[in-house]
Design an enzyme around this catalytic site. Structure first.
Site, PDB file in Angstrom:
ATOM      1  N   GLU A  39       1.578  -0.581  -5.133  1.00 38.49           N
ATOM      2  CA  GLU A  39       0.555   0.430  -5.391  1.00 38.49           C
ATOM      3  C   GLU A  39       1.295   1.765  -5.383  1.00 38.49           C
ATOM      4  OE1 GLU A  39      -3.343   2.739  -3.630  1.00 38.49           O
ATOM      5  OE2 GLU A  39      -1.638   2.165  -2.387  1.00 38.49           O
ATOM      6  N   ASP A  80       0.835  -1.203   0.000  1.00 39.69           N
ATOM      7  CA  ASP A  80       0.000   0.000   0.000  1.00 39.69           C
ATOM      8  C   ASP A  80       0.873   1.257   0.000  1.00 39.69           C
ATOM      9  OD1 ASP A  80      -2.732   1.160   0.366  1.00 39.69           O
ATOM     10  OD2 ASP A  80      -1.868   1.885   2.246  1.00 39.69           O
TER      11      ASP A  80
END
Length: 597
Positions: A314, A231
């Protein structure tokens, strides 16, 4: 948040010229894997509390094996107060009771591996929850302590430190700093939170932080996971000195926002919403130091030997040459191609982003990782039914312009058929194989996304793409679980899109996905070469993908425009009906084996 775009590219390579070479037939599994994203809260609820859980996932894994994917990625299931749906982690080594137990996680991993599915889990290294034991210790220990050095604490500016250390806003709206009250009751230091006020940013200049996350990687590798989606992979390192930033603040610069609890009498701030996309001048995103972190992580994963365990970034990074740095051969294995996701439904930009992405990743020996939907963006069955001339919306509310559902689904099917023919890997978001639209009429009072609340509803946020998926028409919560009150309400339209309404039905979106995935595997399209075809035009994207044994597939996508005559050949599949006169109508993709192949 904004629109990622491909780097400016020259006109497309002439038809027939090789754009991308075929991959080795014995290449690593992840180079062409199709990975299915499960959002645990919304996939299957085994205990009836309205929230999806690990036993529910385990019970439904057979569906994914039949669908034909290679792996699953699970969004966070860790212990969390759920202020950001689990992306505020309080304990990286345990399961939140809402989702189950570590034993449930072990059972899920075992069942997935039994079915031939690999499993990736989410890792959230930019920030922790404010309820993490480290942050609680930091608040108790005070300024200058080793405990505070794990986070980005700074003294404030102004006579009494009453102003935040810099002007950085939050991605969720409002300022990116909050001031703490010290143990003696006086206003104290400020801590950075680029996301929610309950998500303090870690300080990655601290060796303790590095050691902790390498330990977390080993913990989950030892339990059998096959990789990690990372993330905010572009956000861990901040520019030295934390300078003020005067770049673009995002789509909602004039939104009145609130960063959570403030000092009594403090008004809401008008600081906008921080754009998640990295630009060349943004001091909080895409700093070169992140690459040292991922080289160290790669060493940890490689120590486990084969089969390869992987990292997927990401990283909202432009230009694509910067994104390619994340997938050099000693760093991550994959990075989501958000430029492709963000490209409007327009033939020339679509072709340009495909060519640019393939070329820059080929330069570093990495596959391209395609994606059209996830838990942070409007579902592409709705997004492609909106006006394509503006930026991508962050959610769709009932009083916003509504998507054209029929047009959106037709384009979504065509876009997916194009994506799954492209060389490289691909991610599929849960429910897109059912053609699920965004829930665009959700009542405000049930919304949970912190962006919606921090911007006082001016920014709709991501709840509409996170709604529990339907399994059985007419059942409680449409088969999501035994109860009839899922954590987010399902729109009526989902009932007719339930799995049991599409299985075995010719032409259904579910059966289209199953056929796409089967033919993709049979023709080895993920490892094929790519060359543009002469059919490319203002309204057509056409390319030939060829396996090393000479098996060639012509892929033609019409992006609006008039019907296009199909060349001679065997039609393998089409995303929509073909014309009786042998033409391909607008917003349709066809795969065919050319007559000359």
């Amino acid at each position: 948040m904004g629109r990622v775009t491909a780097a400016t590219t020259p006109p497309l390579t002439a038809a027939g010229t090789l754009v991308h070479p075929a991959d080795s037939p014995d290449a690593e599994w992840w180079r062409d894997a199709v990975i299915y994203q499960i959002y645990p809260r919304s996939w299957a609820d085994a205990d009836g509390d309205g929230i999806g859980d690990l036993p529910g996932i385990t019970a439904r894994l057979g569906y994914l094996a039949e669908l034909g994917v290679d792996a699953v990625w699970l969004s966070p299931f860790y212990v969390s107060p759920m202020n950001d749906a689990g992306y505020d982690v309080a304990d990286y080594r345990d399961i939140d009771p809402r989702f189950g137990t570590l034993e449930d996680a072990d059972a899920m991993l075992a069942r997935a591996h039994e079915l031939g599915l690999k499993v990736l889990v989410d890792l959230v290294p930019n920030h922790t929850s404010s309820e993490h034991e480290w942050f609680r210790a930091a608040l108790a220990a005070g300024p200058g302590s080793p405990e505070r050095a794990r986070y980005v604490f700074r003294d404030g500016r102004g006579t009494d430190g009453e102003q935040p250390p810099n002007n950085w806003p939050s991605v969720f709206g409002g300022r990116g700093w909050s001031r703490v009250t010290e143990a003696d009751g006086t206003p104290g230091q400020w801590y950075l939170h680029l996301f929610d006020v309950t998500q303090p940013d870690l300080d990655w200049t601290n060796p303790e932080v590095h050691a902790e996350f390498e330990s977390v990687l080993r913990f989950w590798c030892d339990r059998g996971v096959d990789g990690f989606r990372v993330d905010v992979a572009h956000g861990l390192v901040k520019r030295d000195g934390l300078p003020d930033w005067h770049g673009k603040v995002g789509l909602y610069d004039d939104v009145v926002t609130d960063d959570g609890p403030q000092e009594e009498g403090s008004p809401p701030e008008e600081s906008g919403v921080l754009d998640h996309n990295a630009t060349s001048d943004s001091p909080m995103w895409d700093q070169d130091g992140v690459h040292d972190i991922y080289r160290a992580w790669r060493t940890v994963l490689d120590s486990y030997g084969r089969p390869d365990r992987i990292l997927c970034a990401e990283a909202w990074v432009t230009p694509d040459t910067r994104l390619a740095l994340y997938v050099r051969d000693d760093e991550m294995h994959q990075a989501f191609n958000f430029a492709f996701l963000e490209t409007p439904w327009d033939a020339a930009p679509l072709a340009a982003v495909v060519e640019s992405s393939l070329r820059v990743n080929d330069d570093v020996g990495a596959p391209t990782t395609w994606v059209l939907s996830n838990h942070d963006v409007v579902r592409h069955a709705s997004r492609l039914g909106l006006d394509q001339s503006g930026p991508r919306p962050n959610g769709v509310a009932a009083d916003d312009p509504q998507p054209d559902a029929e047009l959106g689904l037709r384009r979504a099917r065509a876009a997916t058929a194009m994506m799954l023919a492209l060389p490289g890997g691909a991610y599929v978001y849960q429910g897109e194989e059912l053609g699920l639209p965004e829930h665009t009429t959700m009542p405000d009072e049930v919304r949970q996304d912190p962006t919606f609340h921090h911007t006082h509803g001016e920014v709709t946020g991501r709840d509409g793409c996170r709604v529990p998926i339907p399994w059985t028409k007419g059942a409680p919560s449409m088969g999501f679980g035994p109860g009839d009150h899922p954590w987010l309400p399902q729109p009526e339209a989902y009932d007719d899109l339930a799995v049991d309404q599409q299985e075995g039905v010719p032409g259904s979106t579910l059966e289209l996905y199953r056929t796409l995935l089967r033919l993709r595997r049979e023709h080895r399209l993920g490892r094929a070469s790519l060359a543009w075809d002469e059919l490319c035009s203002e309204h057509v994207v056409a390319f030939r993908v060829s396996a090393r044994d000479g098996d060639e597939v012509l892929v033609v996508t019409t992006v609006g425009g008039d019907p296009v005559p199909l060349p001679a050949g065997e039609v393998l599949l089409a995303s929509g009906p073909l014309g009786e006169d042998g033409t391909l109508g607008p917003d349709t993709t066809v795969w065919l084996r050319p007559a000359t192949a």
